[in-house]
Design an enzyme around this catalytic site. Structure first.
Site, PDB file in Angstrom:
ATOM      1  N   HIS A  48      14.741  33.036  17.778  1.00 31.43           N
ATOM      2  CA  HIS A  48      16.081  32.515  17.496  1.00 31.43           C
ATOM      3  C   HIS A  48      17.101  33.636  17.723  1.00 31.43           C
ATOM      4  O   HIS A  48      17.625  34.226  16.782  1.00 31.43           O
ATOM      5  CB  HIS A  48      16.132  31.991  16.059  1.00 31.43           C
ATOM      6  CG  HIS A  48      17.471  31.453  15.670  1.00 31.43           C
ATOM      7  ND1 HIS A  48      18.081  30.424  16.337  1.00 31.43           N
ATOM      8  CD2 HIS A  48      18.334  31.818  14.683  1.00 31.43           C
ATOM      9  CE1 HIS A  48      19.255  30.173  15.775  1.00 31.43           C
ATOM     10  NE2 HIS A  48      19.425  31.011  14.770  1.00 31.43           N
ATOM     11  N   ASP A  70      18.673  25.136  17.706  1.00 29.78           N
ATOM     12  CA  ASP A  70      18.860  25.483  19.126  1.00 29.78           C
ATOM     13  C   ASP A  70      18.599  24.266  20.012  1.00 29.78           C
ATOM     14  O   ASP A  70      19.287  24.070  21.024  1.00 29.78           O
ATOM     15  CB  ASP A  70      17.937  26.646  19.509  1.00 29.78           C
ATOM     16  CG  ASP A  70      18.222  27.889  18.669  1.00 29.78           C
ATOM     17  OD1 ASP A  70      19.373  28.041  18.223  1.00 29.78           O
ATOM     18  OD2 ASP A  70      17.295  28.692  18.451  1.00 29.78           O
ATOM     19  N   ARG A  79      21.569  21.995  19.925  1.00 28.99           N
ATOM     20  CA  ARG A  79      22.637  22.544  20.776  1.00 28.99           C
ATOM     21  C   ARG A  79      22.307  22.322  22.254  1.00 28.99           C
ATOM     22  O   ARG A  79      23.201  22.048  23.076  1.00 28.99           O
ATOM     23  CB  ARG A  79      22.816  24.036  20.477  1.00 28.99           C
ATOM     24  CG  ARG A  79      23.461  24.251  19.119  1.00 28.99           C
ATOM     25  CD  ARG A  79      23.588  25.710  18.747  1.00 28.99           C
ATOM     26  NE  ARG A  79      24.379  25.838  17.521  1.00 28.99           N
ATOM     27  CZ  ARG A  79      24.344  26.882  16.721  1.00 28.99           C
ATOM     28  NH1 ARG A  79      23.559  27.903  16.983  1.00 28.99           N
ATOM     29  NH2 ARG A  79      25.112  26.920  15.637  1.00 28.99           N
ATOM     30  N   ARG A 118      22.345  38.740  15.700  1.00 30.63           N
ATOM     31  CA  ARG A 118      21.624  38.382  14.467  1.00 30.63           C
ATOM     32  C   ARG A 118      20.786  39.556  13.970  1.00 30.63           C
ATOM     33  O   ARG A 118      20.592  39.729  12.770  1.00 30.63           O
ATOM     34  CB  ARG A 118      20.724  37.163  14.736  1.00 30.63           C
ATOM     35  CG  ARG A 118      21.502  35.887  15.086  1.00 30.63           C
ATOM     36  CD  ARG A 118      20.548  34.774  15.486  1.00 30.63           C
ATOM     37  NE  ARG A 118      21.208  33.514  15.777  1.00 30.63           N
ATOM     38  CZ  ARG A 118      21.626  33.144  16.993  1.00 30.63           C
ATOM     39  NH1 ARG A 118      21.463  33.950  18.023  1.00 30.63           N
ATOM     40  NH2 ARG A 118      22.197  31.971  17.176  1.00 30.63           N
TER      41      ARG A 118
END
Ligand code: NAI
Length: 308
Positions: free
Chosen positions: A175, A148, A151, A88
């Protein structure tokens, strides 16, 4: 309740769809830079209204921010998404310019808005929006931990062979694959600690699978995910719009909480009509504290590359 979503791509359109289906907003405005794209997505979504039974009016515009005027909540998803093998953080250079310009245009039209930042690297982009707009800290919120954590719960339910609704758990920290801190110690199945059901090795596996949750999907899809990100954003928008006071892990500007300051990073927060209404400080173990601190250092390193 008027909501603007900038970026009518995969995440932006998914988020607009979930907001509309939940039927709590009167209007959603999609904005994109690609000629006709937001208008097309808006029209396609509006043609689901009679099928899905919602009354939210969805419109689209190619960069006319006048149409976003008076938005209560603005979501920023504009920018580049990662491809397989990318981190990212590699998106920082290009997305920083986009996010900064978009945030300024939004605030010009909606000075009282609450902004939810999604574009990656999200913690750094959230910090950039704070610095660039100067809005009060409760009104700028990054979305990462909600996704998150979803998940994490998916992986926990899979390991436990339990229904997801029986499972609770939270991910704090940055993140990013390395920065996420899944709180396995506090995760529960019907209020019972998951360590009662799973071995240390299995829990460690759940933690690792959670951390690479985004990368796993990017490998499968060839681009980053959109259903769960869109659902996570819509959940946060709903909490603010409906003043539910639900707790989400959000990227928030810290000023001493968890011993950290001068950055945005994922911590549990109460969301309501004022945006972040309270940062919740939970007692972390020494290991969890160390993981959060090292995650914060990585976010700060990224932030150092920003210009305001
Ligand atoms: P996408 O490529 O499908 O959509 C991005 C859209 O932004 C495109 O339609 C593009 O035309 C538009 N755009 C680019 N510059 C713009 C500008 N200046 N003004 C208005 N629109 C502009 O990408 P996707 O998959 O929707 O991801 C969007 C961002 O969200 C990425 O940075 C991605 O990494 C991030 N993301 C963050 C997540 C999180 O948990 N925080 C989860 C998933 C994605």
């Amino acid at each position: 309740m008027k909501v603007t979503v900038v970026g009518a791509g995969a995440v932006g359109a998914s988020c607009a769809e979930y907001i509309a289906i939940k039927n709590f907003a009167s209007e959603v405005v999609l904005v994109d830079i690609k000629e006709g794209f937001a208008e097309g997505k808006a029209m396609d979504l509006m043609q689901t209204a009679s099928l899905n039974g919602f009354d939210t009016k969805i419109t689209g515009t190619t960069g006319d921010y006048g149409k976003t005027a008076g938005s209560d909540i603005c979501v920023i998803t504009s920018g580049i998404a990662r491809k397989p093998g990318m981190s990212r953080d590699e998106l920082l250079g290009i997305n920083a310019g986009i996010v900064k310009t978009v945030a300024a245009s939004l605030v010009e039209q909606s000075p009282n808005t609450i902004i939810i930042v999604v574009s990656n690297p999200m913690d750094t982009m959230t910090y950039l929006v704070h610095k660039a707009t100067g809005l009060p800290k409760n009104r700028i919120i990054g979305m990462g931990g909600a996704l998150d954590s979803a998940r994490f719960k998916y992986r926990l339910a899979e390991a436990l062979e339990a229904p997801i609704s029986d499972v609770d758990g939270m991910v704090i920290g940055g993140h990013s694959d390395k920065g996420m801190v899944p709180l396995t110690r506090l995760a529960t199945r019907n209020s019972v600690p998951v360590s009662e059901f799973l071995s240390e090795e299995r829990l460690e596996q759940v933690k690792q699978d959670t951390k690479v949750g985004g990368a796993t999907l990017t490998g499968l899809l060839g681009t980053s995910a959109w259903y769960a990100p869109g659902a996570a954003v819509s959940g946060m928008v709903q909490a603010i719009a409906c003043d539910t006071k639900k707790i989400f892990p959000c990227s928030a500007l810290l000023e001493g909480e968890y011993g950290l300051s001068g950055l945005c990073i994922g911590v549990p927060a109460v969301l309501g009509k004022n945006g972040i209404e309270k940062i919740v400080e939970i007692n972390l173990s020494t290991e969890e504290k160390e993981a959060l601190t090292s995650s914060a250092e990585a976010v700060k390193n990224n932030n150092a590359a920003l210009t305001f």
